[in-house]
Scaffold this motif. Structure first.
Motif, PDB file in Angstrom:
ATOM      1  N   ASP A 163      -1.505  63.053  97.045  1.00  0.00           N
ATOM      2  CA  ASP A 163      -2.201  63.318  95.692  1.00  0.00           C
ATOM      3  C   ASP A 163      -1.349  62.237  94.681  1.00  0.00           C
ATOM      4  OD1 ASP A 163      -3.916  65.498  96.237  1.00  0.00           O
ATOM      5  OD2 ASP A 163      -2.004  66.466  96.754  1.00  0.00           O
ATOM      6  N   ASP A 164      -2.363  61.356  94.096  1.00  0.00           N
ATOM      7  CA  ASP A 164      -1.579  60.417  93.375  1.00  0.00           C
ATOM      8  C   ASP A 164      -2.593  59.797  92.166  1.00  0.00           C
ATOM      9  OD1 ASP A 164       0.124  58.444  92.529  1.00  0.00           O
ATOM     10  OD2 ASP A 164      -0.143  57.163  94.476  1.00  0.00           O
ATOM     11  N   PHE A 165      -2.022  58.887  91.493  1.00  0.00           N
ATOM     12  CA  PHE A 165      -2.925  58.412  90.374  1.00  0.00           C
ATOM     13  C   PHE A 165      -3.429  59.345  89.141  1.00  0.00           C
ATOM     14  CE2 PHE A 165      -3.657  55.067  93.601  1.00  0.00           C
ATOM     15  CZ  PHE A 165      -2.984  54.093  93.118  1.00  0.00           C
ATOM     16  N   PRO A 166      -2.517  60.215  88.779  1.00  0.00           N
ATOM     17  CA  PRO A 166      -2.810  61.145  87.718  1.00  0.00           C
ATOM     18  C   PRO A 166      -3.509  60.640  86.503  1.00  0.00           C
ATOM     19  CG  PRO A 166      -0.339  61.148  87.824  1.00  0.00           C
ATOM     20  CD  PRO A 166      -0.933  60.240  89.159  1.00  0.00           C
ATOM     21  N   ALA A 167      -4.031  61.481  85.809  1.00  0.00           N
ATOM     22  CA  ALA A 167      -4.708  61.299  84.413  1.00  0.00           C
ATOM     23  C   ALA A 167      -4.549  62.737  83.837  1.00  0.00           C
ATOM     24  CB  ALA A 167      -5.975  60.545  84.434  1.00  0.00           C
ATOM     25  N   ILE A 168      -4.429  62.727  82.423  1.00  0.00           N
ATOM     26  CA  ILE A 168      -4.042  64.012  81.609  1.00  0.00           C
ATOM     27  C   ILE A 168      -5.020  63.689  80.247  1.00  0.00           C
ATOM     28  CG2 ILE A 168      -2.017  63.426  80.684  1.00  0.00           C
ATOM     29  CD1 ILE A 168      -1.301  66.315  81.233  1.00  0.00           C
ATOM     30  N   ALA A 169      -5.337  64.903  79.867  1.00  0.00           N
ATOM     31  CA  ALA A 169      -5.916  64.609  78.474  1.00  0.00           C
ATOM     32  C   ALA A 169      -5.699  66.390  78.059  1.00  0.00           C
ATOM     33  CB  ALA A 169      -7.308  64.272  78.500  1.00  0.00           C
ATOM     34  N   VAL A 170      -5.290  66.373  76.602  1.00  0.00           N
ATOM     35  CA  VAL A 170      -5.027  67.726  75.948  1.00  0.00           C
ATOM     36  C   VAL A 170      -6.130  67.721  74.906  1.00  0.00           C
ATOM     37  CG1 VAL A 170      -3.472  69.430  74.969  1.00  0.00           C
ATOM     38  CG2 VAL A 170      -2.813  67.910  76.926  1.00  0.00           C
ATOM     39  N   GLY A 171      -6.933  68.872  74.528  1.00  0.00           N
ATOM     40  CA  GLY A 171      -7.820  69.351  73.519  1.00  0.00           C
ATOM     41  C   GLY A 171      -7.028  69.622  72.414  1.00  0.00           C
ATOM     42  N   ALA A 172      -7.705  69.879  71.179  1.00  0.00           N
ATOM     43  CA  ALA A 172      -7.138  70.432  70.021  1.00  0.00           C
ATOM     44  C   ALA A 172      -6.730  71.991  70.282  1.00  0.00           C
ATOM     45  CB  ALA A 172      -8.184  70.279  68.914  1.00  0.00           C
ATOM     46  N   ASP A 173      -7.284  72.636  71.005  1.00  0.00           N
ATOM     47  CA  ASP A 173      -7.284  74.141  71.314  1.00  0.00           C
ATOM     48  C   ASP A 173      -6.163  74.191  72.437  1.00  0.00           C
ATOM     49  OD1 ASP A 173      -8.472  73.109  73.286  1.00  0.00           O
ATOM     50  OD2 ASP A 173     -10.176  74.928  73.433  1.00  0.00           O
ATOM     51  N   GLY A 174      -5.659  73.049  73.024  1.00  0.00           N
ATOM     52  CA  GLY A 174      -4.492  73.178  73.860  1.00  0.00           C
ATOM     53  C   GLY A 174      -5.267  73.009  75.499  1.00  0.00           C
ATOM     54  N   LYS A 233     -17.293  63.521  96.474  1.00  0.00           N
ATOM     55  CA  LYS A 233     -17.652  64.359  97.847  1.00  0.00           C
ATOM     56  C   LYS A 233     -16.592  63.781  98.857  1.00  0.00           C
ATOM     57  CE  LYS A 233     -20.437  60.351  99.527  1.00  0.00           C
ATOM     58  NZ  LYS A 233     -21.749  60.440 100.159  1.00  0.00           N
ATOM     59  N   GLY A 234     -15.703  63.054  98.565  1.00  0.00           N
ATOM     60  CA  GLY A 234     -14.592  62.830  99.489  1.00  0.00           C
ATOM     61  C   GLY A 234     -15.009  61.675 100.652  1.00  0.00           C
ATOM     62  N   GLY A 235     -13.949  61.157 101.130  1.00  0.00           N
ATOM     63  CA  GLY A 235     -14.413  59.992 102.379  1.00  0.00           C
ATOM     64  C   GLY A 235     -14.600  58.600 101.567  1.00  0.00           C
ATOM     65  N   GLY A 236     -13.981  58.326 100.152  1.00  0.00           N
ATOM     66  CA  GLY A 236     -14.349  57.332  99.546  1.00  0.00           C
ATOM     67  C   GLY A 236     -13.355  56.450  99.335  1.00  0.00           C
ATOM     68  N   ASP A 237     -13.277  55.293  98.455  1.00  0.00           N
ATOM     69  CA  ASP A 237     -12.380  54.344  98.448  1.00  0.00           C
ATOM     70  C   ASP A 237     -12.203  54.210  96.693  1.00  0.00           C
ATOM     71  OD1 ASP A 237     -10.478  52.275  98.615  1.00  0.00           O
ATOM     72  OD2 ASP A 237     -12.125  50.695  98.983  1.00  0.00           O
ATOM     73  N   LEU A 238     -11.310  55.101  96.223  1.00  0.00           N
ATOM     74  CA  LEU A 238     -10.975  55.039  94.731  1.00  0.00           C
ATOM     75  C   LEU A 238      -9.863  54.312  94.274  1.00  0.00           C
ATOM     76  CD1 LEU A 238     -13.195  57.393  95.559  1.00  0.00           C
ATOM     77  CD2 LEU A 238     -12.034  58.647  93.822  1.00  0.00           C
ATOM     78  N   TYR A 239      -9.980  53.889  93.034  1.00  0.00           N
ATOM     79  CA  TYR A 239      -8.701  53.123  92.709  1.00  0.00           C
ATOM     80  C   TYR A 239      -8.502  53.596  91.002  1.00  0.00           C
ATOM     81  CZ  TYR A 239      -5.065  49.531  91.830  1.00  0.00           C
ATOM     82  OH  TYR A 239      -4.004  49.003  91.520  1.00  0.00           O
ATOM     83  N   LYS A 240      -7.836  54.587  90.805  1.00  0.00           N
ATOM     84  CA  LYS A 240      -7.336  54.956  89.514  1.00  0.00           C
ATOM     85  C   LYS A 240      -8.331  55.876  89.083  1.00  0.00           C
ATOM     86  CE  LYS A 240      -3.958  51.556  88.879  1.00  0.00           C
ATOM     87  NZ  LYS A 240      -3.250  50.401  88.031  1.00  0.00           N
ATOM     88  N   CYS A 241      -7.973  56.719  87.958  1.00  0.00           N
ATOM     89  CA  CYS A 241      -8.880  57.506  87.170  1.00  0.00           C
ATOM     90  C   CYS A 241      -8.481  57.581  85.653  1.00  0.00           C
ATOM     91  CB  CYS A 241      -9.209  58.832  87.876  1.00  0.00           C
ATOM     92  SG  CYS A 241      -7.749  59.769  88.012  1.00  0.00           S
TER      93      CYS A 241
END
Length: 1010
Positions: A163-174, A233-241
């Motif tokens: 599990d890698d390349f995490p991304a995060i966002a926080v809204g005004a309500d937490g 769906k899985g089985g893909g080739d993804l680079y970052k999010c």
């Protein structure tokens, strides 16, 4: 076997850290002089110890429960060398420097008055949490222990996948959203770690399809995390999010995906996006990009009106550009728009949105021959403003990060190094600097139209600013020679200085600015390589506080944390760890050295979420005028213009051969990175591609990491993925490569494939020096290459990494690395840049000189590559029909390659039987061979030497940059096959090795190809 606490609780513990949570690091053994037992117990009152994790656990160290552990200190790991004498000297000898050990504590229900009591086998101590605000370190047990506040960290993922390349966002309500990419291996990681005792009959399983990538999302509302939601769906080739929350509260997730995978050989990465409602339902995907060029590295932000902006790096017209799209008032997406304005390649977009409606996008560009940081702001109505430079000196200035503060001033941080990045660097030439050197963080603030900066530099609160107890830095790569080589024994011999990399900026609720950076832990080495860890520093308007470590951020260098401010104060940080510190294990046994990770391969990537909070009211940020301002219209240097002209000449080179037109394509295939176990000074994977595309202007380049990361499935996948992601069709077409390391007398070899998906080959037991019998492992390699249509080349052949040429297979080993920038030339004794018994970098094995292989009848063309640290002084030049991977491999098999230390053009011919032959060819002639050579150098040639059958039989001193010569052999031997090659030496000491032709003289016969 190591044990880490309560795996079954991972999911349930992934809750938001409240104000009553605290993280603590306790380091042990700071004054130890030998192995010491630091097993212990801990209590806290008021409060609870929720979790204990090891800091540098290895061997028998383990967490027993949430109150106790077993751990010891040990000598620091000493890196291997390739010098047999040095290895013999240090067998059984400790370094004399002890590694610190320790534990991370996650405490809940605590206050500043809480008292932590620790009892160890070496003594007991206590402290109050009030004693350790962020940035303060206290000592106990006469300096044998130190204690500091760290982030409160909990796991968010728990699988044995990566599990890698995490991304995060926080809204005004937490509301907090974390997205990440999960890779599932195709071969079990423990099976990949196994050494072989015999060769399999069929290698097909090494090309088994991997499980591939899948994008996941978890959302936290009201202090509870959702179950993981599958976005793809899985089985893909993804680079970052990337992830953001829009004005209505919907979560938007963006990612880059190779739409050609797995069915088509040529990759096409595109940017996609979906939205997810509070009910967890995922919308149909939106295709943000739609172009045959590569589209990667999305970043996203939400503007004042709640609309989403996305920027990314895109291949357009054979160069990288920065593009953006954004939502419009009607909920649609704007047309694709180019943000960057330079003609040179542009990299690494960053984005931020201001409270006043502006949006800023930053990037770095190689437009003038070095990396510079630029940005562009967009008004609240989306109108683009003029782009402006942020940092544009001759230094390396790259990977910008952005944030707006509470007064809508734009803060910019970037990674910086010295000038002439990626230029001439190696054991024998150090006029440039290597790819990973002197990395620190630069920072400026755009206030209105003026550049300002904090009253104190952020470096005062980053690692390296204060000397602490514990071991000093050890060299990341040990010197390889017994000589005192002032220019460097390999390409680098200095100690592992503190480098701070990959800045991340953010502004918290109270107006403080936080900077997150990755720092190399130069004192500690693991079986899978050096260690980099995330640290945080905060600015209250007067002072910087830090560094504060993020537990569970130990990983590769290029592994960025994702940071978002929380409306309750402080930050939430998502980051990944591959557990290289807390699951530290001895390497698996075997003669191959780099053949396998530790038994069972305990390493996999997991996502952690950390909380950082700081008490206090609103911050007033004091700024002063920037001491250094962006330059006004700086021009490329004269050296840059000269090099561009030389590259242009090489790219324009065409020859007619056998009814086809061939073009000259330049590259190499021995480039190491952070992924190698000994790659601590080699820099990130992305910089390998930056170097090839920009600094060296290559047409192709192959990764040389040892088994693409010790044969581990995930690092192999990352290198395969990026080899596709950074391809610019027709301009830069990298093959799939790796280094396979087996010690002398069998030899290190670099492997090349045109197709993706072939895993690295494990090892068989190594043969002895005597008797000199064929090596089963090398023969297995040849069989594997035949099955998958690959080729290989031996490197540093006259060193302890080399070979005595006991094995050869011309169909799959058509080339040899005659010169290596990291070390020396292995052409023949006495030749330029060749080693001697007293000056041999990497060991002295004279039976490995290339001339001895040629005398044995082995037929090799020449190539030159870099190895560790070295840059810009070793090129493999190939005459191919086009730039494709397939054409490159065909040309290598045909031996249509030559080697040079600069952009030197060579055309070497001979006519026999009415047919024109070229370098690398073997043929029969009925007449005395007449050789024709054309050279076009980057400086005048002081000497051109013809070598026939290991004798220098003809020498010219032309003293000009363009050379044309014709030479007829006055005494060919009938019936004998002789080889002829040229070496050119320029007045500036640059060299070219023009590969042999093998010519059999048969008077009265006709010319034929052999």
């Amino acid at each position: 076997m190591l044990r880490y606490l309560c795996t079954a609780l991972f999911v349930s513990l992934a809750l938001a850290a409240s104000a009553a949570d605290a993280g603590v690091r306790i380091r042990f053994g700071l004054t130890d002089e030998g192995n010491t037992d630091w097993s212990g117990k801990v209590t806290v009152a008021p409060g609870t110890v929720e979790r204990i994790d090891g800091w540098r656990f290895e061997q028998t160290d383990r967490v027993i429960d949430n109150s106790s552990w077993t751990a010891s200190t040990r000598p620091l790991t000493q890196r291997r060398t390739n010098n047999a004498k040095k290895n013999a000297k240090k067998k059984g000898v400790a370094t004399g420097m002890m590694a610190d050990n320790g534990v991370f504590l996650l405490l809940t229900g605590v206050t500043d008055a809480s008292v932590v009591k620790v009892a160890t086998a070496h003594g007991s101590f206590d402290f109050r949490l009030a004693d350790i605000p962020y940035g303060k370190v206290i000592e106990r047990l006469k300096g044998g222990v130190d204690v500091e506040r760290v982030a409160a960290s909990r796991p968010l993922s728990a699988s044995r996948d990566d599990d890698d390349f995490p991304a995060i966002a926080v809204g005004a309500d937490g509301t907090t959203a974390v997205a990440w990419v999960r890779f599932t291996p195709g071969i079990d990681r423990d099976e990949r770690a196994r050494l072989w005792q015999e060769a399999p009959k069929d290698f097909s399983f090494l090309a088994k399809a991997p499980g591939g990538d899948q994008l996941w999302l978890r959302t936290q509302r009201n202090d509870a995390w959702s179950e993981p939601i599958a976005i793809t769906k899985g089985g893909g080739d993804l680079y970052k999010c990337a992830v953001a929350l829009d004005g209505s509260g919907r979560t938007w997730v963006f990612w880059s995906e190779n739409t050609s995978f797995p069915g088509k050989p040529l990759a096409n990465f595109e940017i996609f996006g979906v939205s997810v409602g509070a009910d967890g339902k995922v919308s149909a995907s939106t295709k943000i990009s739609d172009h045959p060029g590569t589209d990667i590295s999305p970043v996203t932000a939400t503007d004042r009106s709640g609309q989403i902006w996305v920027a990314w790096q895109a291949g357009r017209d054979n160069a990288f550009r920065i593009l953006e799209r954004h939502q419009t008032a009607g909920g649609n997406w704007s047309a694709e728009r180019v943000v960057s304005t330079q003609t040179g390649n542009c990299w690494a977009p960053a984005i931020a949105a201001a409270a006043d409606g502006r949006v800023a996008i930053a990037w770095d560009t190689y437009d003038k021959g070095d990396y510079d940081v630029w940005l562009r702001e967009f008004a609240a109505n989306g109108t683009p403003q003029a782009p402006r430079p942020v940092a544009n000196t001759a230094d390396y200035e790259a990977r910008a990060s952005l944030t707006y503060d509470r007064e809508s001033r734009l803060w910019v941080a970037w990674e910086r190094s010295g000038p002439t990045w990626g230029k001439d660097w190696g054991a024998l030439d150090q006029s440039g600097i290597q790819l990973y050197r002197d990395r620190q963080i630069g920072m400026r603030v755009l206030a209105g139209n003026e550049w300002t900066e904090p009253v104190k530099p952020v470096t005062t609160a980053l690692p390296g600013s204060v000397r602490r107890r514990g071991p000093g830095n050890l060299p990341v790569i040990r010197p390889e020679s017994d000589m005192n080589r002032k220019a460097g024994q390999e390409a680098e011999t200095a100690g592992a200085n503190t480098y701070n990399n990959i800045a991340r900026l953010a502004c918290d609720r109270d107006g403080r600015i936080w900077l997150f950076a990755r720092s190399r832990e130069g004192t500690f080495h693991t079986p899978i390589g050096s260690v980099w860890v995330d640290y945080a520093a905060s600015y209250d308007g007067q002072e910087w506080t830090g560094p504060t470590i993020l537990p569970h951020s130990d990983n590769l260098l290029y592994n960025s944390p994702a940071v978002a401010a929380h409306p309750a104060g402080g930050f939430v940080v998502a980051h990944s760890t591959d557990h290289r510190q807390d699951r530290h294990m001895p390497r698996g046994a075997g003669a191959a050295g780099y053949a396998a990770p530790p038994p069972g391969d305990p390493y996999d990537n997991d996502i952690f979420v950390s909380r950082l909070e700081m008490a206090g009211g609103p911050a007033t940020l004091k700024l002063v005028a920037a001491k250094n301002l962006p330059l006004a219209n700086p021009a490329p240097s004269a050296a840059t213009l000269d090099e561009r002209a030389a590259i242009g000449r090489a790219r324009a080179q065409r020859i007619d051969y056998d009814g086809k037109q061939l073009r000259l394509i330049r590259g190499e295939f021995h480039r190491h990175t952070e992924v190698s176990g000994d790659g601590g000074n080699d820099g990130p994977v992305e910089d390998m591609w930056r170097y090839a595309i920009d600094a060296a202007g290559m047409d192709w380049l192959g990764n040389g990491d040892h088994d693409n990361g010790n044969g581990r499935e995930y690092t192999w996948w990352l290198i395969q993925k990026t080899t596709d992601a950074f391809r610019l069709p027709g301009r830069f077409d990298p093959p799939f490569t790796y280094e396979r390391s087996v010690a002398y007398p069998e030899g290190h070899r670099n492997v090349v494939f045109a197709q993706r998906g072939v895993r690295t080959l494990p090892r068989l037991p190594k043969t002895d020096r005597e008797p000199a019998v064929s090596a089963p492992d090398t023969q297995m390699l040849y069989t594997y290459l035949r099955q998958f249509n690959g080729v290989c080349a031996s490197h540093t052949s006259a060193t302890s990494m080399g070979t005595d040429w006991r094995d050869n297979a011309p169909d799959v080993e058509p080339m040899v690395e005659i010169y290596q920038g990291c070390r020396q030339s292995y052409e023949r004794p006495g030749a330029p840049r060749s080693p001697t018994a007293g000056d041999a970098i990497g060991g002295w094995e004279p039976l490995g000189f290339v001339n001895l292989a040629l005398k044995k009848g082995h037929q090799f063309s020449f190539e030159s590559s870099s190895d560790h640290n070295s840059t810009h002084i070793s090129y493999a030049l190939v005459y191919a029909e086009d730039t494709s991977r397939e054409a490159l491999l065909r040309a290598m098999r045909a031996r249509h390659t030559y080697a040079a230390t600069d952009n030197i053009v060579a055309d070497y011919r001979c006519t026999a039987g009415g047919k024109d032959y070229m370098l690398g060819d073997a043929f029969t002639t009925s007449q005395a061979p007449t050789l024709r050579l054309r050279l076009r150098g980057t400086s005048p040639f002081s000497k051109v030497t013809l070598v026939k059958d290991d004798v220098e039989i003809h020498t010219l001193t032309p003293n000009k940059a363009e050379v044309e010569l014709t030479w007829t052999d006055p005494s060919p031997t009938p019936g004998k096959t002789s080889y002829y090659y040229f070496r050119g030496e320029q007045t500036n000491d640059e060299l070219v090795w023009v590969s042999p032709m093998w010519i059999t003289y048969q008077p009265g016969g006709s010319g034929t190809t052999q």
